[in-house]
Design an enzyme around this catalytic site. Sequence first.
Site, PDB file in Angstrom:
ATOM      1  N   GLY A  68     -16.909  14.302  33.420  1.00  0.00           N
ATOM      2  CA  GLY A  68     -16.835  14.963  34.728  1.00  0.00           C
ATOM      3  C   GLY A  68     -15.981  16.217  34.667  1.00  0.00           C
ATOM      4  O   GLY A  68     -16.049  17.060  35.560  1.00  0.00           O
TER       5      GLY A  68
ATOM      6  N   GLY B  77     -23.533  23.709  28.595  1.00  0.00           N
ATOM      7  CA  GLY B  77     -22.525  22.754  29.074  1.00  0.00           C
ATOM      8  C   GLY B  77     -23.080  21.346  29.178  1.00  0.00           C
ATOM      9  O   GLY B  77     -24.266  21.090  28.931  1.00  0.00           O
TER      10      GLY B  77
ATOM     11  N   CYS C 140     -20.070  14.523  41.818  1.00  0.00           N
ATOM     12  CA  CYS C 140     -20.632  13.348  41.148  1.00  0.00           C
ATOM     13  C   CYS C 140     -20.200  12.029  41.801  1.00  0.00           C
ATOM     14  O   CYS C 140     -21.009  11.116  41.972  1.00  0.00           O
ATOM     15  CB  CYS C 140     -20.256  13.347  39.670  1.00  0.00           C
ATOM     16  SG  CYS C 140     -18.645  14.045  39.330  1.00  0.00           S
TER      17      CYS C 140
ATOM     18  N   HIS D 192     -19.277   7.199  35.939  1.00  0.00           N
ATOM     19  CA  HIS D 192     -18.199   7.021  36.919  1.00  0.00           C
ATOM     20  C   HIS D 192     -18.359   5.651  37.587  1.00  0.00           C
ATOM     21  O   HIS D 192     -19.479   5.252  37.945  1.00  0.00           O
ATOM     22  CB  HIS D 192     -18.298   8.077  38.025  1.00  0.00           C
ATOM     23  CG  HIS D 192     -17.878   9.461  37.614  1.00  0.00           C
ATOM     24  ND1 HIS D 192     -17.448   9.794  36.352  1.00  0.00           N
ATOM     25  CD2 HIS D 192     -17.820  10.613  38.344  1.00  0.00           C
ATOM     26  CE1 HIS D 192     -17.143  11.078  36.318  1.00  0.00           C
ATOM     27  NE2 HIS D 192     -17.369  11.601  37.512  1.00  0.00           N
TER      28      HIS D 192
ATOM     29  N   ASN E 157     -22.579  10.097  35.633  1.00  0.00           N
ATOM     30  CA  ASN E 157     -22.156  11.268  36.418  1.00  0.00           C
ATOM     31  C   ASN E 157     -22.876  12.542  36.032  1.00  0.00           C
ATOM     32  O   ASN E 157     -22.974  13.471  36.833  1.00  0.00           O
ATOM     33  CB  ASN E 157     -20.634  11.468  36.294  1.00  0.00           C
ATOM     34  CG  ASN E 157     -20.163  11.514  34.856  1.00  0.00           C
ATOM     35  OD1 ASN E 157     -20.243  10.505  34.144  1.00  0.00           O
ATOM     36  ND2 ASN E 157     -19.693  12.650  34.407  1.00  0.00           N
TER      37      ASN E 157
ATOM     38  N   ARG F 131     -20.334  34.541  25.461  1.00  0.00           N
ATOM     39  CA  ARG F 131     -19.885  33.840  24.241  1.00  0.00           C
ATOM     40  C   ARG F 131     -21.018  33.088  23.565  1.00  0.00           C
ATOM     41  O   ARG F 131     -21.055  32.957  22.352  1.00  0.00           O
ATOM     42  CB  ARG F 131     -18.810  32.791  24.578  1.00  0.00           C
ATOM     43  CG  ARG F 131     -17.518  33.300  25.115  1.00  0.00           C
ATOM     44  CD  ARG F 131     -16.567  32.124  25.403  1.00  0.00           C
ATOM     45  NE  ARG F 131     -16.992  31.323  26.556  1.00  0.00           N
ATOM     46  CZ  ARG F 131     -16.698  31.601  27.819  1.00  0.00           C
ATOM     47  NH1 ARG F 131     -15.962  32.647  28.094  1.00  0.00           N
ATOM     48  NH2 ARG F 131     -17.115  30.841  28.823  1.00  0.00           N
ATOM     49  N   SER F 132     -21.952  32.586  24.371  1.00  0.00           N
ATOM     50  CA  SER F 132     -23.012  31.732  23.819  1.00  0.00           C
ATOM     51  C   SER F 132     -24.313  32.477  23.560  1.00  0.00           C
ATOM     52  O   SER F 132     -25.294  31.864  23.118  1.00  0.00           O
ATOM     53  CB  SER F 132     -23.319  30.596  24.791  1.00  0.00           C
ATOM     54  OG  SER F 132     -22.178  29.871  25.054  1.00  0.00           O
TER      55      SER F 132
ATOM     56  N   GLN G  85     -13.178   7.695  37.000  1.00  0.00           N
ATOM     57  CA  GLN G  85     -14.104   8.776  36.629  1.00  0.00           C
ATOM     58  C   GLN G  85     -13.987   9.154  35.153  1.00  0.00           C
ATOM     59  O   GLN G  85     -12.883   9.337  34.628  1.00  0.00           O
ATOM     60  CB  GLN G  85     -13.844   9.994  37.530  1.00  0.00           C
ATOM     61  CG  GLN G  85     -14.143   9.687  38.994  1.00  0.00           C
ATOM     62  CD  GLN G  85     -13.943  10.859  39.947  1.00  0.00           C
ATOM     63  OE1 GLN G  85     -13.402  10.673  41.024  1.00  0.00           O
ATOM     64  NE2 GLN G  85     -14.387  12.036  39.579  1.00  0.00           N
TER      65      GLN G  85
ATOM     66  N   LYS H 111     -13.024  16.067  48.763  1.00  0.00           N
ATOM     67  CA  LYS H 111     -14.478  16.333  48.629  1.00  0.00           C
ATOM     68  C   LYS H 111     -15.282  15.093  49.016  1.00  0.00           C
ATOM     69  O   LYS H 111     -16.322  15.189  49.660  1.00  0.00           O
ATOM     70  CB  LYS H 111     -14.834  16.679  47.172  1.00  0.00           C
ATOM     71  CG  LYS H 111     -14.436  18.054  46.715  1.00  0.00           C
ATOM     72  CD  LYS H 111     -14.790  18.172  45.227  1.00  0.00           C
ATOM     73  CE  LYS H 111     -14.058  19.286  44.542  1.00  0.00           C
ATOM     74  NZ  LYS H 111     -14.127  19.175  43.063  1.00  0.00           N
TER      75      LYS H 111
ATOM     76  N   ARG I 282     -20.790  23.868  49.022  1.00  0.00           N
ATOM     77  CA  ARG I 282     -21.104  22.540  49.593  1.00  0.00           C
ATOM     78  C   ARG I 282     -20.730  22.404  51.060  1.00  0.00           C
ATOM     79  O   ARG I 282     -21.356  21.652  51.788  1.00  0.00           O
ATOM     80  CB  ARG I 282     -20.365  21.447  48.820  1.00  0.00           C
ATOM     81  CG  ARG I 282     -20.945  21.183  47.454  1.00  0.00           C
ATOM     82  CD  ARG I 282     -20.144  20.079  46.764  1.00  0.00           C
ATOM     83  NE  ARG I 282     -20.473  20.033  45.357  1.00  0.00           N
ATOM     84  CZ  ARG I 282     -19.644  19.617  44.410  1.00  0.00           C
ATOM     85  NH1 ARG I 282     -18.425  19.199  44.726  1.00  0.00           N
ATOM     86  NH2 ARG I 282     -20.017  19.607  43.148  1.00  0.00           N
TER      87      ARG I 282
HETATM   88  N1  NAP Z   1     -19.750  17.019  34.751  1.00  0.00           N
HETATM   89  C1  NAP Z   1     -20.043  16.443  35.904  1.00  0.00           C
HETATM   90  O1  NAP Z   1     -20.043  15.197  36.064  1.00  0.00           O
HETATM   91  C2  NAP Z   1     -20.394  17.285  37.067  1.00  0.00           C
HETATM   92  C3  NAP Z   1     -20.925  16.668  38.179  1.00  0.00           C
HETATM   93  C4  NAP Z   1     -21.252  17.436  39.277  1.00  0.00           C
HETATM   94  C5  NAP Z   1     -21.037  18.795  39.227  1.00  0.00           C
HETATM   95  N2  NAP Z   1     -20.514  19.374  38.109  1.00  0.00           N
HETATM   96  C6  NAP Z   1     -20.316  20.815  38.111  1.00  0.00           C
HETATM   97  O2  NAP Z   1     -21.190  21.441  37.186  1.00  0.00           O
HETATM   98  C7  NAP Z   1     -20.570  22.598  36.651  1.00  0.00           C
HETATM   99  C8  NAP Z   1     -20.584  22.546  35.134  1.00  0.00           C
HETATM  100  O3  NAP Z   1     -19.966  21.376  34.664  1.00  0.00           O
HETATM  101  P1  NAP Z   1     -20.070  20.926  33.138  1.00  0.00           P
HETATM  102  O4  NAP Z   1     -19.497  19.570  33.127  1.00  0.00           O
HETATM  103  O5  NAP Z   1     -21.434  21.135  32.580  1.00  0.00           O
HETATM  104  O6  NAP Z   1     -19.061  21.991  32.423  1.00  0.00           O
HETATM  105  P2  NAP Z   1     -19.019  22.459  30.903  1.00  0.00           P
HETATM  106  O7  NAP Z   1     -19.510  21.407  29.998  1.00  0.00           O
HETATM  107  O8  NAP Z   1     -17.628  22.966  30.708  1.00  0.00           O
HETATM  108  O9  NAP Z   1     -20.039  23.698  30.842  1.00  0.00           O
HETATM  109  C9  NAP Z   1     -19.815  24.895  31.531  1.00  0.00           C
HETATM  110  C10 NAP Z   1     -21.012  25.807  31.368  1.00  0.00           C
HETATM  111  O10 NAP Z   1     -20.794  26.987  32.141  1.00  0.00           O
HETATM  112  C11 NAP Z   1     -21.006  28.133  31.325  1.00  0.00           C
HETATM  113  N3  NAP Z   1     -20.165  29.255  31.749  1.00  0.00           N
HETATM  114  C12 NAP Z   1     -18.831  29.313  31.827  1.00  0.00           C
HETATM  115  N4  NAP Z   1     -18.437  30.550  32.234  1.00  0.00           N
HETATM  116  C13 NAP Z   1     -19.560  31.279  32.418  1.00  0.00           C
HETATM  117  C14 NAP Z   1     -19.831  32.619  32.820  1.00  0.00           C
HETATM  118  N5  NAP Z   1     -18.841  33.462  33.126  1.00  0.00           N
HETATM  119  N6  NAP Z   1     -21.117  33.042  32.894  1.00  0.00           N
HETATM  120  C15 NAP Z   1     -22.117  32.188  32.585  1.00  0.00           C
HETATM  121  N7  NAP Z   1     -21.940  30.908  32.196  1.00  0.00           N
HETATM  122  C16 NAP Z   1     -20.670  30.459  32.105  1.00  0.00           C
HETATM  123  C17 NAP Z   1     -20.602  27.651  29.948  1.00  0.00           C
HETATM  124  O11 NAP Z   1     -21.140  28.536  28.998  1.00  0.00           O
HETATM  125  P3  NAP Z   1     -20.399  28.812  27.574  1.00  0.00           P
HETATM  126  O12 NAP Z   1     -20.756  27.639  26.705  1.00  0.00           O
HETATM  127  O13 NAP Z   1     -21.016  30.092  27.158  1.00  0.00           O
HETATM  128  O14 NAP Z   1     -18.931  28.895  27.873  1.00  0.00           O
HETATM  129  C18 NAP Z   1     -21.245  26.273  29.946  1.00  0.00           C
HETATM  130  O15 NAP Z   1     -22.625  26.394  29.699  1.00  0.00           O
HETATM  131  C19 NAP Z   1     -19.189  22.642  37.288  1.00  0.00           C
HETATM  132  O16 NAP Z   1     -19.269  23.477  38.426  1.00  0.00           O
HETATM  133  C20 NAP Z   1     -18.933  21.227  37.695  1.00  0.00           C
HETATM  134  O17 NAP Z   1     -18.033  21.132  38.768  1.00  0.00           O
HETATM  135  C21 NAP Z   1     -20.205  18.643  37.021  1.00  0.00           C
END
Ligand code: NAP
Length: 344
Positions: free
Chosen positions: A161, A12, A130, A242, A315, A39-40, A157, A214, A99
Amino acid sequence: MGFKVAVVGATGNVGREMLNILEERGFPVSEVVALASRRSQGTEVSFGDKTLKVKALEGYDFSDTDIAVMSAGGNVSKEWSPKIGKQGCVVIDNSSAFRYDPEVPLIVPEVNPDAIEGFSKKNIIANPNCSTAQLVVALKPLHEAATIKRIVVATYQSVSGAGKEGMDELFTQTRAVFVADPVEAKKFTKRIAFNVIPHIDVFMEDGSTKEEWKMVAETKKMLDPKIKLTATCVRVPVFIGHSEAVNVEFEKPITADEARDILREAPGCLVIDKREDGGYITPIESAGEDATYISRIREDSTLDNALNMWIVSDNLRKGAALNAVQIAELLIERGLIQPKKKAA
Ligand SMILES: NC(=O)c1ccc[n+]([C@@H]2O[C@H](COP(=O)([O-])OP(=O)(O)OC[C@H]3O[C@@H](n4cnc5c(N)ncnc54)[C@H](OP(=O)(O)O)[C@@H]3O)[C@@H](O)[C@H]2O)c1
């Protein structure tokens, strides 16, 4: 001696950045394991000049892993973090699942490092949202100097995110607009290309959104429960970074010059504040950087002891991956974690 680190959600947006930052900062690893959904399984991700084969989280045994950084969403975290913690592996969780749990420290190392001591109750440490992370990095030193009473914030944002699907949607919709194809909204509730959406996460009973809630709850938990905060969180068609327009009311007098001087010395902060064309930061320049940038610091002429400012950060880095790695570094610095003995 190094630590065995599992990056959960390694395919991700946050997980990939996590791998970059672990490598860039020379985090002491003995091994890094990339985990994601089934899947991955078998796909590849980069860690420095190495390539890691992604394994499935399901069925993975964490008993010889020291640290798991979770960024696979709230539901995955709710199911897995307690189980991983019970296996003696410290979980640093990027989701919102833990959290607000009083037994789980919510940490920004520049803001409340001492709160980390309580982590061993559940073996879980939470990383803030974030938009809150960058806000508290900038406001902590000002709170120490003049005591914050109230914050009014509007966020701008970026789509990253909302994960990789959010970035894909901005790209696909922008292309569709240019080639006059129909524009489809799947991830976001309205079209994001050439638009802004005043809605992030679900609606709450009082009309605010969960993202706005939040920011209130996390600022109180990390900075000071007495601070009043009201937020409007808006998604904008920016890929990374952001931005926040912030109005802060203090108990004690503080001038814009004093605030600028304090923030110039503050950990994690970088002031870019020239009153001329381009003398401020925009999100595009924050992408790939570690700092929380502060610009447009000025006195609010409508209120005593109040300042306006513009706060911008990447972010995916300070808002997620960098902060998580800094938490792991804090555990090591304070001697709160030792590498487990690994089977020969
Ligand atoms: N983006 C931000 O700015 C930000 C900031 C703070 C916190 N976060 C938090 O960080 C988390 C991830 O965000 P992201 O932006 O990286 O999302 P993302 O790009 O959609 O990536 C999601 C990741 O989770 C994996 N995943 C999904 N379902 C799963 C399962 N059942 N078992 C194991 N792995 C699984 C996905 O794997 P696959 O590729 O195999 O589907 C992918 O590696 C979220 O909780 C989000 O709230 C994000």
